[in-house]
Motif scaffolding. Structure first.
Motif, PDB file in Angstrom:
ATOM      1  N   TYR A  16      -9.366  20.807  11.019  1.00 19.30           N
ATOM      2  CA  TYR A  16     -10.841  20.556  11.585  1.00 19.30           C
ATOM      3  C   TYR A  16     -11.568  19.608  10.997  1.00 19.30           C
ATOM      4  CZ  TYR A  16      -9.439  25.541  12.956  1.00 19.30           C
ATOM      5  OH  TYR A  16      -8.501  26.578  13.334  1.00 19.30           O
ATOM      6  N   GLY A  50     -26.083  16.875   9.483  1.00 19.19           N
ATOM      7  CA  GLY A  50     -25.122  17.830  10.676  1.00 19.19           C
ATOM      8  C   GLY A  50     -23.471  18.355  10.182  1.00 19.19           C
ATOM      9  N   MET A  64     -18.998  14.798  15.760  1.00 24.18           N
ATOM     10  CA  MET A  64     -20.577  15.491  15.397  1.00 24.18           C
ATOM     11  C   MET A  64     -21.643  15.259  16.630  1.00 24.18           C
ATOM     12  SD  MET A  64     -19.988  16.406  12.130  1.00 24.18           S
ATOM     13  CE  MET A  64     -21.687  16.383  11.099  1.00 24.18           C
ATOM     14  N   GLN A  81     -25.063  22.417   9.856  1.00 24.54           N
ATOM     15  CA  GLN A  81     -25.206  22.827  10.517  1.00 24.54           C
ATOM     16  C   GLN A  81     -23.401  22.722  10.974  1.00 24.54           C
ATOM     17  OE1 GLN A  81     -27.061  21.581  14.144  1.00 24.54           O
ATOM     18  NE2 GLN A  81     -28.762  20.477  12.293  1.00 24.54           N
ATOM     19  N   THR A  82     -22.651  22.285  10.870  1.00 19.34           N
ATOM     20  CA  THR A  82     -21.075  22.294  11.628  1.00 19.34           C
ATOM     21  C   THR A  82     -20.297  23.332  10.685  1.00 19.34           C
ATOM     22  OG1 THR A  82     -21.003  20.480  12.492  1.00 19.34           O
ATOM     23  CG2 THR A  82     -19.068  21.464  12.491  1.00 19.34           C
ATOM     24  N   TYR A  91     -13.328  15.602  16.361  1.00 18.99           N
ATOM     25  CA  TYR A  91     -14.504  16.052  16.699  1.00 18.99           C
ATOM     26  C   TYR A  91     -14.836  15.113  16.457  1.00 18.99           C
ATOM     27  CZ  TYR A  91     -12.136  20.527  17.226  1.00 18.99           C
ATOM     28  OH  TYR A  91     -10.688  21.254  17.706  1.00 18.99           O
ATOM     29  N   PHE A  98     -14.020  16.104  11.373  1.00 20.36           N
ATOM     30  CA  PHE A  98     -15.637  15.563  12.263  1.00 20.36           C
ATOM     31  C   PHE A  98     -15.645  14.280  11.082  1.00 20.36           C
ATOM     32  CE2 PHE A  98     -14.818  20.326  12.156  1.00 20.36           C
ATOM     33  CZ  PHE A  98     -15.700  21.181  13.047  1.00 20.36           C
TER      34      PHE A  98
END
Length: 268
Positions: free
Chosen positions: A228, A255, A247, A258-259, A245, A230
């Motif tokens: 995972y 950020g 964001m 929040q993620t 990913y 980001f």
């Protein structure tokens, strides 16, 4: 199941004022601890500077500081990685031969060393990332093993400087121009990704149980050690390409927190 969360600080977890929402962090970190998830700050900053940043809210976090050359937790150094002294001095000589207007930071276990000729603005900038800074007239007089060398170039020539230095020290150092103005040198094979692998091994955590966050060129390896991964919206293109990913939020919009909160909600 998520067991490890690793984040870069500057440009990723920290906002553009080089701070973070401590109340929000405490709330999210408490949920992480309840789930048995370890939080790791992985940064070019000196470990002691990170300890000061998280004072009162994160004494039990893991710190991969000084460009991931030191692993520290609860005030104790768990492991560090040093550059062979002669190699470090060769690198400094090459850097000083490239230009005379560079700000060179030589980090040891004891302190960060800068040249006594450093200008006021550059010194203030260095103090933003290093808790203990000592001025010297000659880097050759530094005692103790060198963890890393960092260079700030206000003229944005880090890419050229990297090529200039690595030509003669190939396979002896790891060197990365994380931004146009910044360059980091550590011992060969040591970077954020490899040091995170060390922590994964120590904690018995797999890539599939890891999440990572980054923004700069020196965070590309962080994207590879986590299933995972980001990149914040303000990340460089190479980090965005390497990440699983990208964001919507930037580092100025909480950020990362929040993620993490969204990941915790999915797993609850």
């Amino acid at each position: 199941m998520l067991k490890l969360i690793v984040t870069d600080l500057d440009g990723t977890f920290l906002n553009n004022q080089h701070t973070f929402d401590k109340d929000y962090f405490v709330k999210v970190h408490e949920r992480m601890k309840q789930r048995g998830i370890t939080f790791v700050a992985c940064t070019g900053k000196q470990c002691e500077r990170v300890e000061a940043l998280f004072d009162g809210v994160g004494e039990d976090i893991w710190i991969l500081g000084d460009s991931a050359t030191r692993i520290k937790k609860a005030g104790q150094v768990i492991k560090d990685f040093t550059i062979e002294h002669s190699v470090a001095m060769q690198a400094i000589e090459k850097i000083e031969g490239f230009a005379t207007d560079l700000s060179v930071i030589v980090c040891t276990r004891q302190a960060a060393y800068v040249h006594s000729s450093i200008n006021k603005d550059s010194y203030k900038m260095v103090r933003g990332s290093y808790e203990k800074v000592i001025k010297v007239d000659d880097f050759n007089k530094i005692e103790g093993e060198v963890l890393k060398i960092t260079v700030y170039d206000g003229k944005g020539r880090s890419s050229q400087l990297r090529k200039h230095v690595e030509t003669s020290l190939l396979n002896q150092i790891y060197i990365v121009d994380s931004e146009a103005n910044w360059l980091d040198i550590t011992t060969f094979g040591v970077h954020k990704g490899e040091t995170v692998k060390t922590i994964q091994s120590m904690l018995g955590v797999t890539k599939e149980e890891t999440a990572s966050f980054g923004d700069g060129e020196n965070d590309v390896e962080l994207m590879d050690i986590a299933s995972y991964s980001f990149a914040v919206n303000n990340a460089c293109e190479n980090t965005k390409k390497a990440a699983q990913y990208v964001m919507k939020q930037t580092n100025d919009e909480n950020g990362v927190l929040q993620t993490i909160e969204a990941l915790l909600n999915v797993g609850s």
